[in-house]
Design an enzyme around this catalytic site. Structure first.
Site, mmCIF file in Angstrom:
data_model
loop_
_atom_site.group_PDB
_atom_site.id
_atom_site.type_symbol
_atom_site.label_atom_id
_atom_site.label_comp_id
_atom_site.label_asym_id
_atom_site.label_seq_id
_atom_site.Cartn_x
_atom_site.Cartn_y
_atom_site.Cartn_z
ATOM 1 N N GLY A 63 67.831 35.115 45.065
ATOM 2 C CA GLY A 63 68.227 33.926 45.814
ATOM 3 C C GLY A 63 68.078 32.650 45.000
ATOM 4 O O GLY A 63 68.926 31.750 45.069
ATOM 5 N N ASP A 64 67.006 32.572 44.206
ATOM 6 C CA ASP A 64 66.796 31.404 43.346
ATOM 7 C C ASP A 64 67.910 31.310 42.301
ATOM 8 O O ASP A 64 68.390 30.217 41.985
ATOM 9 C CB ASP A 64 65.445 31.499 42.634
ATOM 10 C CG ASP A 64 64.312 31.825 43.589
ATOM 11 O OD1 ASP A 64 64.365 31.379 44.744
ATOM 12 O OD2 ASP A 64 63.381 32.532 43.171
#
Length: 306
Positions: A249-250
């Site tokens: 997600g990052d």
């Protein structure tokens, strides 16, 4: 400049054991140390995409020095506020099943919190603030709201990728990007969201109720939905074997920010975001440029008719 804030960074100690047995002596097959934390991950993937950033937050002790040294070796600028306690060390045990033991993090005084707010206030128009991840238990839960307010006052763009309780105090501020997954979005609106179609319906409702320029709803292996003004886009990600969900997600956030920085179209920006997430998910570590370039042509983006 992109300023990534990791309030509770960590040293991630990854331990691989072929056959783990509780209550007995186990010997490792492989170990490794990594600088961890969602904002730090964003900075590292941005570096792979040739986009500069500055990483900040709170660090302390020998573990804090390791985090800063790691970023220095990768030529990523760091401007952390130093505290007395050690930065946390998290254990990632990889065996038949993956087990994580995450530490609480250092005690942060109100004086140190004020230092961080002052640091953010030194940035201004044309800069982007990224708030990502958890916060130390000693810090008030509305800190993201205070940091967002300081950034907004100075005309910064604001990106937040965190849990509901940390994001909510900032929702009264105009935000550039937030990236909840479908379960988190469901928690906001009191709905159980299971499908892309449901994410489109309820995501649009949430989007219209808040001052957010881009709302990205991640759907795990089903891709993501992006709301941008009157437009809605659906991304179908590349297929592959999930190896590492940590940091995917990052990486996606980093890809989106890189697309905006480079002046890409919204479709190109969304595709780059998905490619970065896939490059991390399908490898042992964070996305690298070669992997991102490999997966980028496999991402499918389609816009929905209004």
């Amino acid at each position: 400049m992109i300023l990534t804030v990791t309030l509770n960074p960590s040293v991630d100690y990854v331990v691989r054991v072929d056959q783990f047995s509780t209550g007995h002596l186990n010997r490792t097959d492989q170990t490794a140390f990594y600088a961890g934390g969602k904002g730090i991950n964003v900075s590292q993937v941005l570096k792979e995409l040739d986009v500069s950033s500055t990483a900040t937050g709170f660090t302390g002790g020998f573990s804090g020095r390791f985090i800063e040294d790691t970023l220095s070796e990768k030529q990523i600028k760091a401007d952390f506020i130093h505290v007395e306690d050690h930065s946390r060390i998290n254990i990632k045990l990889k065996t038949d099943e993956e087990t994580e033991i995450n530490a609480a993090g250092p005690v942060i005084s109100s004086e140190k919190v004020n230092e961080l707010i002052e640091l953010v206030s030194r940035y201004g128009k044309g800069d982007t603030l990224v708030l990502a991840g958890s916060i130390p238990s000693s810090v008030e839960r509305d800190l993201y709201g205070k940091l967002a307010a300081a950034a907004y006052q100075n005309e910064m763009q604001i990106v937040i990728d965190s849990e509901k309780s940390l994001l909510e105090p900032a929702l009264g501020t105009s935000l550039t990007l937030i990236k909840p997954n479908h379960k988190e979005l469901g928690g906001y609106i009191g709905r159980d969201i299971q499908t892309v179609e449901e994410a489109v319906i309820y995501g649009r409702q949430f989007y219209q109720d808040h001052h957010i320029e881009y709302l990205m709803v991640s759907m795990a292996e089903h891709g993501a939905v992006l709301f941008a003004g009157d437009e809605t886009y659906i991304a179908t990600p590349p297929e592959g074997e999930l190896i590492n969900s940590v940091g995917a997600g990052d990486s996606s956030v980093a890809g989106f920010l890189a697309g905006l920085e480079k002046g890409y179209s919204i479709e190109e920006t969304f595709a780059l975001s998905m490619a970065c997430g896939a490059a991390t998910a399908f490898s042992e570590g964070l996305a690298v440029k070669e992997q991102i370039d490999h997966y980028l042509p496999m991402v499918q983006i389609r816009g929905l008719a209004k």
